[in-house]
Design a protein around this motif. Structure first.
Motif, PDB file in Angstrom:
ATOM      1  N   PHE A  73       0.813  -1.218   0.000  1.00 46.92           N
ATOM      2  CA  PHE A  73       0.000   0.000   0.000  1.00 46.92           C
ATOM      3  C   PHE A  73       0.855   1.281   0.000  1.00 46.92           C
ATOM      4  O   PHE A  73       0.403   2.330   0.447  1.00 46.92           O
ATOM      5  CB  PHE A  73      -0.977  -0.027   1.184  1.00 46.92           C
ATOM      6  CG  PHE A  73      -2.108  -1.000   0.997  1.00 46.92           C
ATOM      7  CD1 PHE A  73      -3.215  -0.675   0.227  1.00 46.92           C
ATOM      8  CD2 PHE A  73      -2.051  -2.279   1.569  1.00 46.92           C
ATOM      9  CE1 PHE A  73      -4.257  -1.577   0.037  1.00 46.92           C
ATOM     10  CE2 PHE A  73      -3.083  -3.183   1.376  1.00 46.92           C
ATOM     11  CZ  PHE A  73      -4.187  -2.841   0.610  1.00 46.92           C
ATOM     12  N   ALA A  74       2.069   1.183  -0.539  1.00 46.53           N
ATOM     13  CA  ALA A  74       2.968   2.343  -0.559  1.00 46.53           C
ATOM     14  C   ALA A  74       2.356   3.544  -1.289  1.00 46.53           C
ATOM     15  O   ALA A  74       2.679   4.694  -0.980  1.00 46.53           O
ATOM     16  CB  ALA A  74       4.302   1.960  -1.200  1.00 46.53           C
ATOM     17  N   SER A  75       1.451   3.297  -2.226  1.00 43.59           N
ATOM     18  CA  SER A  75       0.834   4.409  -2.979  1.00 43.59           C
ATOM     19  C   SER A  75      -0.143   5.226  -2.150  1.00 43.59           C
ATOM     20  O   SER A  75      -0.516   6.322  -2.557  1.00 43.59           O
ATOM     21  CB  SER A  75       0.069   3.872  -4.204  1.00 43.59           C
ATOM     22  OG  SER A  75       0.968   3.383  -5.164  1.00 43.59           O
ATOM     23  N   VAL A  76      -0.599   4.657  -1.058  1.00 45.30           N
ATOM     24  CA  VAL A  76      -1.622   5.361  -0.277  1.00 45.30           C
ATOM     25  C   VAL A  76      -1.160   5.556   1.172  1.00 45.30           C
ATOM     26  O   VAL A  76      -1.901   5.287   2.111  1.00 45.30           O
ATOM     27  CB  VAL A  76      -2.995   4.623  -0.320  1.00 45.30           C
ATOM     28  CG1 VAL A  76      -3.696   4.873  -1.650  1.00 45.30           C
ATOM     29  CG2 VAL A  76      -2.838   3.132  -0.062  1.00 45.30           C
ATOM     30  N   ARG A  77       0.057   6.016   1.333  1.00 38.34           N
ATOM     31  CA  ARG A  77       0.511   6.332   2.687  1.00 38.34           C
ATOM     32  C   ARG A  77       1.320   7.609   2.625  1.00 38.34           C
ATOM     33  O   ARG A  77       1.909   7.953   1.612  1.00 38.34           O
ATOM     34  CB  ARG A  77       1.362   5.192   3.240  1.00 38.34           C
ATOM     35  CG  ARG A  77       2.638   4.983   2.453  1.00 38.34           C
ATOM     36  CD  ARG A  77       3.816   4.961   3.376  1.00 38.34           C
ATOM     37  NE  ARG A  77       5.041   4.713   2.623  1.00 38.34           N
ATOM     38  CZ  ARG A  77       6.181   4.444   3.203  1.00 38.34           C
ATOM     39  NH1 ARG A  77       6.255   4.342   4.522  1.00 38.34           N
ATOM     40  NH2 ARG A  77       7.272   4.280   2.478  1.00 38.34           N
ATOM     41  N   SER A  78       1.318   8.305   3.766  1.00 37.62           N
ATOM     42  CA  SER A  78       2.165   9.483   3.873  1.00 37.62           C
ATOM     43  C   SER A  78       3.447   9.060   4.575  1.00 37.62           C
ATOM     44  O   SER A  78       3.476   8.069   5.301  1.00 37.62           O
ATOM     45  CB  SER A  78       1.470  10.558   4.701  1.00 37.62           C
ATOM     46  OG  SER A  78       0.249  10.906   4.109  1.00 37.62           O
ATOM     47  N   GLN A  79       4.496   9.850   4.377  1.00 36.90           N
ATOM     48  CA  GLN A  79       5.738   9.589   5.102  1.00 36.90           C
ATOM     49  C   GLN A  79       5.471   9.856   6.581  1.00 36.90           C
ATOM     50  O   GLN A  79       4.863  10.851   6.945  1.00 36.90           O
ATOM     51  CB  GLN A  79       6.854  10.508   4.598  1.00 36.90           C
ATOM     52  CG  GLN A  79       7.251  10.236   3.159  1.00 36.90           C
ATOM     53  CD  GLN A  79       7.752   8.812   2.916  1.00 36.90           C
ATOM     54  OE1 GLN A  79       8.323   8.191   3.814  1.00 36.90           O
ATOM     55  NE2 GLN A  79       7.496   8.282   1.733  1.00 36.90           N
ATOM     56  N   GLY A  80       5.895   8.953   7.423  1.00 33.90           N
ATOM     57  CA  GLY A  80       5.742   9.157   8.858  1.00 33.90           C
ATOM     58  C   GLY A  80       6.839   8.362   9.537  1.00 33.90           C
ATOM     59  O   GLY A  80       7.964   8.317   9.036  1.00 33.90           O
TER      60      GLY A  80
END
Lengths: 258, 258
Positions: free
Chosen positions: B154-161
């Motif tokens: 799901f790398a396309s739908v996550r923000s950097q955190g």
């Protein structure tokens, strides 16, 4: 060109000191007059269908004002909303006859009072329903509610406020029904005395909790004695819910979903 | 006697800086620790099922803490609520095994995201739904939502955190449905990346608005590129909705109505 403009709005009353302009604290009327001033550069007086107390909400409220306005009526709600806080929203605007008055032309009003019968709190109901700590028998409340219907003296269910000529009003319906985990009481009448719906709701909690038999509601009303009825419930549960303008039915087009 | 106590709570996140204690601004965790301190005179650490961002709500949230407590578990919610603000409410408490941890014992989480498709504001939705200014095709959104289901990257739908070891998660369901005048998106999974539900909801607005075909959601996910997906929608529409604890099914007893 000067127009008389009626607007339909709704508001979450939690953070307001009611409709009417107050010296201390924000009011919906002041927010509306400010928004119109910012938009049209005119100081106008906005007349509302009635005062609502501090903390009372409106799912539907009608107000009118006279102003020189060239913005088309279908665009005016968007223009006004851009100058209003998030807890007030205009949903419609219509040009009405010169002599239209939001208060005097209103023929029928419906209020809704929401009870949340639960010993435990729910943060999503805190602003919009009054939590009642004891069980309520809805069937008894429905039976008791019918005694409020008709043309009667409602002196038993009003608070002292502005003096009125008569305490007789006509109630067209008083319906109690479950809505999700809430109980909704809807009262429609040709006019209301001060705190009348909150006292009707308080009396119905007495009926639902067994302190009063349903048919005793009749005696409470006949007594014309505020002491015989139930308490005035808090403002948070009360909504101005729907309004009728028989001469201006187009105002009903802007009704929000119930 | 020291006990490990799990509590079920709900909160309106509007006025909080999220679950976790922050230097500036109130947090739900801090409110809980303060309430426990006032009630039990003990400084405890309250562990939550996960961080929620500023403004995110929880219809159901589980936290646990170790304390010396003689108050019966069925009374504890009432006792804690008396020290909590109106926008946080504890609905249940159970004693759990010594090694129970609200975060690690949670097997499944469901979030709900609420969209209000309307050009006009509604003050009663302002705190709890994101108003979307354009029409949305629910059928297309339902079709597109199915591509989020399964064990995928799901790398396309996550923000950097916070850095994570893997961006693979399993989504069990992703349902889109009308609820009154809102659209509700419910996403259930074994875990979520930062801002994942808000980015899924944003991607589904692209699908509902015609910017993406439903089946292109698959390509968006395969790209593992945040730029291909829709925007991260605002926090107000997001609710932690339901949690599963397979080893402690009694926690489900305290579920609020959906």
């Amino acid at each position: 060109m000067m127009k008389n403009i009626a607007v339909v709005l709704s508001y979450d009353g939690t953070n307001f000191n009611g409709w009417q302009i107050q010296k201390n604290g924000p009011s919906i009327q002041e927010s509306m007059e400010d928004a119109i001033f910012h938009l049209l550069k005119q100081k106008v007086h906005v007349s509302g269908v009635g005062r609502t107390d501090s903390g009372v909400h409106a799912r539907r409220y009608v107000a009118n004002f006279h102003a020189d306005c060239t913005i088309p009526m279908d665009r005016l709600p968007y223009a006004l909303n851009s100058f209003l806080p998030e807890d007030i929203a205009v949903s419609g605007a219509v040009e009405v006859p010169e002599d239209f008055d939001a208060r005097f032309n209103c023929t029928k009003k419906e209020y809704a009072y929401y009870l949340f019968p639960s010993t435990l709190r729910d943060p999503f109901h805190a602003r919009y329903a009054y939590r009642y700590n004891y069980p309520l028998d809805i069937t008894k409340m429905q039976e008791g509610a019918q005694y409020f219907v008709g043309k009667q003296d409602f002196a038993s269910v009003r608070s002292q406020g502005t003096p009125v000529k008569s305490t007789v009003r006509t109630i067209f319906w008083c319906e109690v029904e479950p809505v999700d985990d809430l109980i909704r009481i809807r009262v429609c009448g040709d006019g209301f005395l001060y705190n009348m719906v909150r006292a009707i709701a308080g009396t119905l909690t007495y009926v639902g909790g067994g302190k009063l038999a349903p048919k005793q509601v009749r005696d409470v009303l006949l007594a014309c004695d505020r002491e015989q009825a139930g308490p005035t419930l808090p403002a948070c549960g009360l909504f101005m819910n729907r309004l009728w303008y028989d001469d201006t039915p187009e105002l009903d087009r802007f009704r929000l979903s119930d």
